[in-house]
Design an enzyme around this catalytic site. Structure first.
Site, PDB file in Angstrom:
ATOM      1  N   GLU A   1       0.820  -1.200   0.000  1.00  0.00           N
ATOM      2  CA  GLU A   1       0.000   0.000   0.000  1.00  0.00           C
ATOM      3  C   GLU A   1       0.850   1.243   0.000  1.00  0.00           C
ATOM      4  O   GLU A   1       1.995   1.235   0.411  1.00  0.00           O
ATOM      5  CB  GLU A   1      -0.881   0.046   1.252  1.00  0.00           C
ATOM      6  CG  GLU A   1      -1.898  -1.032   1.288  1.00  0.00           C
ATOM      7  CD  GLU A   1      -1.692  -1.942   2.463  1.00  0.00           C
ATOM      8  OE1 GLU A   1      -0.804  -1.661   3.282  1.00  0.00           O
ATOM      9  OE2 GLU A   1      -2.439  -2.930   2.558  1.00  0.00           O
TER      10      GLU A   1
ATOM     11  N   CYS B   1       3.267   8.310   1.846  1.00  0.00           N
ATOM     12  CA  CYS B   1       3.828   7.268   2.706  1.00  0.00           C
ATOM     13  C   CYS B   1       4.118   6.045   1.835  1.00  0.00           C
ATOM     14  O   CYS B   1       3.212   5.467   1.257  1.00  0.00           O
ATOM     15  CB  CYS B   1       2.809   6.955   3.799  1.00  0.00           C
ATOM     16  SG  CYS B   1       3.344   5.676   4.904  1.00  0.00           S
TER      17      CYS B   1
ATOM     18  N   CYS C   1       7.270  -7.909   6.609  1.00  0.00           N
ATOM     19  CA  CYS C   1       8.438  -7.419   7.359  1.00  0.00           C
ATOM     20  C   CYS C   1       9.029  -8.598   8.126  1.00  0.00           C
ATOM     21  O   CYS C   1       8.285  -9.464   8.582  1.00  0.00           O
ATOM     22  CB  CYS C   1       7.997  -6.318   8.334  1.00  0.00           C
ATOM     23  SG  CYS C   1       9.369  -5.482   9.168  1.00  0.00           S
TER      24      CYS C   1
ATOM     25  N   CYS D   1       7.386  -6.390  15.455  1.00  0.00           N
ATOM     26  CA  CYS D   1       6.978  -5.449  16.496  1.00  0.00           C
ATOM     27  C   CYS D   1       5.566  -5.835  16.940  1.00  0.00           C
ATOM     28  O   CYS D   1       4.689  -6.048  16.098  1.00  0.00           O
ATOM     29  CB  CYS D   1       7.050  -4.025  15.971  1.00  0.00           C
ATOM     30  SG  CYS D   1       8.714  -3.615  15.416  1.00  0.00           S
TER      31      CYS D   1
ATOM     32  N   CYS E   1       2.391  -3.903  15.696  1.00  0.00           N
ATOM     33  CA  CYS E   1       2.295  -3.551  14.267  1.00  0.00           C
ATOM     34  C   CYS E   1       1.705  -4.702  13.468  1.00  0.00           C
ATOM     35  O   CYS E   1       2.165  -5.837  13.573  1.00  0.00           O
ATOM     36  CB  CYS E   1       3.689  -3.204  13.741  1.00  0.00           C
ATOM     37  SG  CYS E   1       3.734  -2.958  11.952  1.00  0.00           S
TER      38      CYS E   1
ATOM     39  N   GLY F   1       7.119  -2.467   5.863  1.00  0.00           N
ATOM     40  CA  GLY F   1       8.494  -2.945   5.801  1.00  0.00           C
ATOM     41  C   GLY F   1       9.506  -2.077   6.515  1.00  0.00           C
ATOM     42  O   GLY F   1       9.236  -0.945   6.911  1.00  0.00           O
TER      43      GLY F   1
ATOM     44  N   SER G   1      12.088   6.106   8.013  1.00  0.00           N
ATOM     45  CA  SER G   1      11.792   5.652   9.375  1.00  0.00           C
ATOM     46  C   SER G   1      12.360   4.259   9.583  1.00  0.00           C
ATOM     47  O   SER G   1      12.123   3.353   8.781  1.00  0.00           O
ATOM     48  CB  SER G   1      10.273   5.631   9.592  1.00  0.00           C
ATOM     49  OG  SER G   1       9.966   5.016  10.823  1.00  0.00           O
TER      50      SER G   1
ATOM     51  N   LEU H   1      11.095   4.784  18.383  1.00  0.00           N
ATOM     52  CA  LEU H   1      11.622   4.524  19.734  1.00  0.00           C
ATOM     53  C   LEU H   1      10.584   3.776  20.578  1.00  0.00           C
ATOM     54  O   LEU H   1      10.840   2.688  21.064  1.00  0.00           O
ATOM     55  CB  LEU H   1      12.027   5.854  20.371  1.00  0.00           C
ATOM     56  CG  LEU H   1      12.825   5.750  21.662  1.00  0.00           C
ATOM     57  CD1 LEU H   1      14.111   4.971  21.477  1.00  0.00           C
ATOM     58  CD2 LEU H   1      13.128   7.147  22.226  1.00  0.00           C
ATOM     59  N   HIS H   2       9.436   4.367  20.781  1.00  0.00           N
ATOM     60  CA  HIS H   2       8.271   3.719  21.400  1.00  0.00           C
ATOM     61  C   HIS H   2       8.399   3.330  22.870  1.00  0.00           C
ATOM     62  O   HIS H   2       7.407   2.968  23.495  1.00  0.00           O
ATOM     63  CB  HIS H   2       7.818   2.481  20.622  1.00  0.00           C
ATOM     64  CG  HIS H   2       7.521   2.729  19.182  1.00  0.00           C
ATOM     65  ND1 HIS H   2       6.864   3.842  18.728  1.00  0.00           N
ATOM     66  CD2 HIS H   2       7.794   1.985  18.079  1.00  0.00           C
ATOM     67  CE1 HIS H   2       6.742   3.777  17.412  1.00  0.00           C
ATOM     68  NE2 HIS H   2       7.302   2.671  16.987  1.00  0.00           N
TER      69      HIS H   2
ATOM     70  N   ASN I   1      -2.972   2.411  16.616  1.00  0.00           N
ATOM     71  CA  ASN I   1      -3.988   2.073  15.639  1.00  0.00           C
ATOM     72  C   ASN I   1      -4.356   0.598  15.791  1.00  0.00           C
ATOM     73  O   ASN I   1      -3.608  -0.257  15.347  1.00  0.00           O
ATOM     74  CB  ASN I   1      -3.313   2.288  14.277  1.00  0.00           C
ATOM     75  CG  ASN I   1      -4.281   2.648  13.237  1.00  0.00           C
ATOM     76  OD1 ASN I   1      -5.476   2.568  13.442  1.00  0.00           O
ATOM     77  ND2 ASN I   1      -3.758   3.025  12.095  1.00  0.00           N
TER      78      ASN I   1
ATOM     79  N   CYS J   1      -1.185   2.234   8.772  1.00  0.00           N
ATOM     80  CA  CYS J   1      -0.001   1.412   8.526  1.00  0.00           C
ATOM     81  C   CYS J   1      -0.281  -0.067   8.681  1.00  0.00           C
ATOM     82  O   CYS J   1      -0.786  -0.516   9.685  1.00  0.00           O
ATOM     83  CB  CYS J   1       1.080   1.810   9.522  1.00  0.00           C
ATOM     84  SG  CYS J   1       2.506   0.734   9.504  1.00  0.00           S
TER      85      CYS J   1
HETATM   86  N1  SAH Z   1       9.643  -0.307   9.719  1.00  0.00           N
HETATM   87  C1  SAH Z   1       9.809   1.073   9.912  1.00  0.00           C
HETATM   88  C2  SAH Z   1       8.893   1.936   9.063  1.00  0.00           C
HETATM   89  C3  SAH Z   1       7.474   1.482   8.866  1.00  0.00           C
HETATM   90  S1  SAH Z   1       6.378   1.586  10.233  1.00  0.00           S
HETATM   91  C4  SAH Z   1       9.663   1.435  11.370  1.00  0.00           C
HETATM   92  O1  SAH Z   1       9.272   0.568  12.153  1.00  0.00           O
HETATM   93  O2  SAH Z   1      10.014   2.550  11.729  1.00  0.00           O
HETATM   94  C5  SAH Z   1       6.078   3.346  10.396  1.00  0.00           C
HETATM   95  C6  SAH Z   1       5.677   3.750  11.809  1.00  0.00           C
HETATM   96  O3  SAH Z   1       4.371   3.258  12.147  1.00  0.00           O
HETATM   97  C7  SAH Z   1       6.628   3.208  12.877  1.00  0.00           C
HETATM   98  O4  SAH Z   1       6.930   4.191  13.829  1.00  0.00           O
HETATM   99  C8  SAH Z   1       5.798   2.115  13.487  1.00  0.00           C
HETATM  100  O5  SAH Z   1       6.260   1.790  14.749  1.00  0.00           O
HETATM  101  C9  SAH Z   1       4.417   2.712  13.446  1.00  0.00           C
HETATM  102  N2  SAH Z   1       3.315   1.751  13.617  1.00  0.00           N
HETATM  103  C10 SAH Z   1       3.253   0.487  13.171  1.00  0.00           C
HETATM  104  N3  SAH Z   1       2.074  -0.089  13.522  1.00  0.00           N
HETATM  105  C11 SAH Z   1       1.376   0.840  14.183  1.00  0.00           C
HETATM  106  C12 SAH Z   1       0.087   0.858  14.796  1.00  0.00           C
HETATM  107  N4  SAH Z   1      -0.704  -0.201  14.766  1.00  0.00           N
HETATM  108  N5  SAH Z   1      -0.321   1.994  15.388  1.00  0.00           N
HETATM  109  C13 SAH Z   1       0.483   3.086  15.397  1.00  0.00           C
HETATM  110  N6  SAH Z   1       1.707   3.127  14.852  1.00  0.00           N
HETATM  111  C14 SAH Z   1       2.155   2.024  14.252  1.00  0.00           C
HETATM  112 FE1  SF4 Z   2       8.319  -3.935  10.625  1.00  0.00          FE
HETATM  113 FE2  SF4 Z   2       8.218  -1.299  11.262  1.00  0.00          FE
HETATM  114 FE3  SF4 Z   2       6.086  -2.902  11.649  1.00  0.00          FE
HETATM  115 FE4  SF4 Z   2       8.237  -3.180  13.194  1.00  0.00          FE
HETATM  116  S1  SF4 Z   2       6.897  -1.377  13.050  1.00  0.00           S
HETATM  117  S2  SF4 Z   2       7.080  -4.859  12.228  1.00  0.00           S
HETATM  118  S3  SF4 Z   2       9.866  -2.777  11.738  1.00  0.00           S
HETATM  119  S4  SF4 Z   2       7.007  -2.369   9.682  1.00  0.00           S
END
Ligand code: SAH
Ligand code: SF4
Length: 416
Positions: free
Chosen positions: A128, A141, A148, A152, A155, A217, A249, A272-273, A348, A391
């Site tokens: 997407e 975006c 991936c 995480c 995610c 990714g 990112s 960072l989170h 999200n 995302c």
């Molecule tokens: N893999 C890279 C870039 C893609 S994710 C990364 O992890 O940085 C882009 C952003 O969306 C990252 O900060 C990720 O942590 C965040 N993200 C992923 N899933 C999410 C969700 N369900 N709610 C909010 N943010 C999310």
């Molecule tokens: Fe992959 Fe980024 Fe999602 Fe982590 S947050 S699983 S690195 S896409």
């Protein structure tokens, strides 16, 4: 893009059928989209263009492709008919195939893109891409991988196995598709069809002004292709989006961060989170390999940081997990001395996710603390709710186009 999603009725994509096609045979030719100048010169040489002409031909093609957005060789009127026909015999200018396009009432657009390389028995690889217009910019975006390898825990993309890396052409192709669909190439000057109530950037002449590598990714696990694609997107004689308007990112692939600075030269965002290794190990398992201290050391060493050129720290707000004021204090302590802004992202949720988004007043308290400590801390406004532009969960909820709609869309792309 981590945007808050509300299960609302998805806006039905609107399509205008311009031509009735009965059958479509996919071209069995390579696309020139995404090739470097040297690779394009090789392609020209391969079809008999004399060495003395190569530089000029590459220059011409580059202009048609990346300034004008040509979708077929016929448009390239500065080349002879014979050369255009020869190019057409061997190559295409194909971008990934648009399977669905959805337009939110707020102007956010989402495309579901199909890539080549179907494996028998498996669904074809799809990614997407989301366009988010604001009054002062239009941000695209972009995805770098199908799925991936990192998991995480918050995610949705992390639950999908890695199918494959995108090529440079497929990454740059997302920018091209957005410009195709928005009419954002030089000489087009059209505005999005659904302008109405939608937000449209009013500054500058470009609808796509900023790129964020925040789609599906981990871009640093596909470094070469991301590097090559961003070189095309930033190229001054082409799409020419300034590197300061391109943000990559990463979840924290520490050894590659110096190479982002030295070889890509774009802005850096770090997911960072969490402020302790214990919590971050849970949220971003890559932290076990590259813990917070190492990640922040790489950030401190990132070249060219100033108050005008800051690192973005992304911080997803998870109720009861990382959203206390003690966490906010820890965050400020950790990033002390790094020119930084903090992006607070409301979590999200997705079906089966084990977290909840922090309460809104808690997000505000957190944001307030960070702001008082001297950091800009915008909370990302949820956008595109009606089309679930979020995302990693776009694909699962996107309404698929019928074969007929796809053909109509393709026909439109060819005739526009
Ligand atoms: N893999 C890279 C870039 C893609 S994710 C990364 O992890 O940085 C882009 C952003 O969306 C990252 O900060 C990720 O942590 C965040 N993200 C992923 N899933 C999410 C969700 N369900 N709610 C909010 N943010 C999310
Ligand atoms: Fe992959 Fe980024 Fe999602 Fe982590 S947050 S699983 S690195 S896409």
């Amino acid at each position: 893009m981590p945007l808050s999603a509300t299960p609302a009725a998805a806006a039905a994509p609107a399509f205008v059928e311009k031509a009735a096609l009965t059958t479509y045979v996919a071209p069995n030719k390579p696309s020139l989209v995404g090739l470097s100048r040297a690779e394009l010169a090789e392609a020209f040489a391969g079809i008999g263009v004399p060495p003395a002409q190569l530089k000029m031909r590459v220059q011409q093609l580059w202009h048609w492709l990346y300034v004008r957005g040509a979708q077929n060789f016929d448009a390239m009127t500065s080349m002879s008919k014979e050369l255009r026909a020869e190019l057409d015999r061997h190559f295409t200018l194909a971008r990934p195939e648009i399977m669905a396009e959805q337009i939110s009432a707020d102007g956010t657009r989402k495309w579901l893109l199909r890539l080549t390389g179907d494996h028998p028995g498996l669904p074809p690889p799809e990614v997407e891409c989301v366009y988010i217009p604001e009054t002062d910019r239009g941000t695209l975006c972009v995805s770098s991988q199908v799925g991936c390898t990192l998991n995480c825990s918050f995610c949705h993309t992390g639950t999908q196995r890695l199918v494959r890396n995108l090529t440079a052409g497929e990454i740059a192709g997302q920018v091209m598709i957005a410009r195709d669909r928005l009419g954002d190439w030089v000489g087009q000057g059209s505005r999005p069809a659904s302008d109405g109530a939608a937000v449209v950037p009013t500054e500058g002449s470009r609808l796509v002004s900023n790129i964020v590598m925040m789609g599906m990714g981990e871009p640093l696990y596909n470094f070469e292709a991301v590097h090559d694609a961003l070189a095309i997107v930033a190229d001054n004689e082409g799409i020419a989006i300034s590197k300061r308007r391109i943000t990559l990112s990463t979840s924290g692939v520490v050894p590659l961060i110096p190479r982002v600075g030295a070889e890509i030269g774009c802005m850096l965002a770090v997911s960072l989170h969490a402020v302790s290794d214990t919590v971050r190990n849970e949220l971003v398992p890559l932290n076990r390999k590259y813990p917070i201290a190492e990640l922040l050391a790489a950030c401190r060493a990132y070249p060219g940081l100033t108050n005008a050129k800051r690192i973005t720290f992304e911080y997803v707000m998870l109720k009861g997990v990382n959203d206390s004021i003690a966490d906010a204090k820890g965050l400020i302590r950790l990033i002390k001395g790094i020119p930084a802004k903090i992006n607070l992202i409301p979590f999200n949720p997705w079906p089966g996710s084990r977290y909840e988004c922090s309460d809104w007043d808690q997000i505000e308290r957190f944001s307030e603390y960070v702001f008082k400590a001297g950091y800009s801390s915008p909370v990302r406004t949820p956008r595109g709710r009606d089309i679930l532009a979020a995302c990693g969960q776009l694909k699962s909820t996107t309404e698929k186009l019928s074969a007929r709609e796809r053909l109509a869309l393709r026909a439109m792309a060819m005739t526009e």
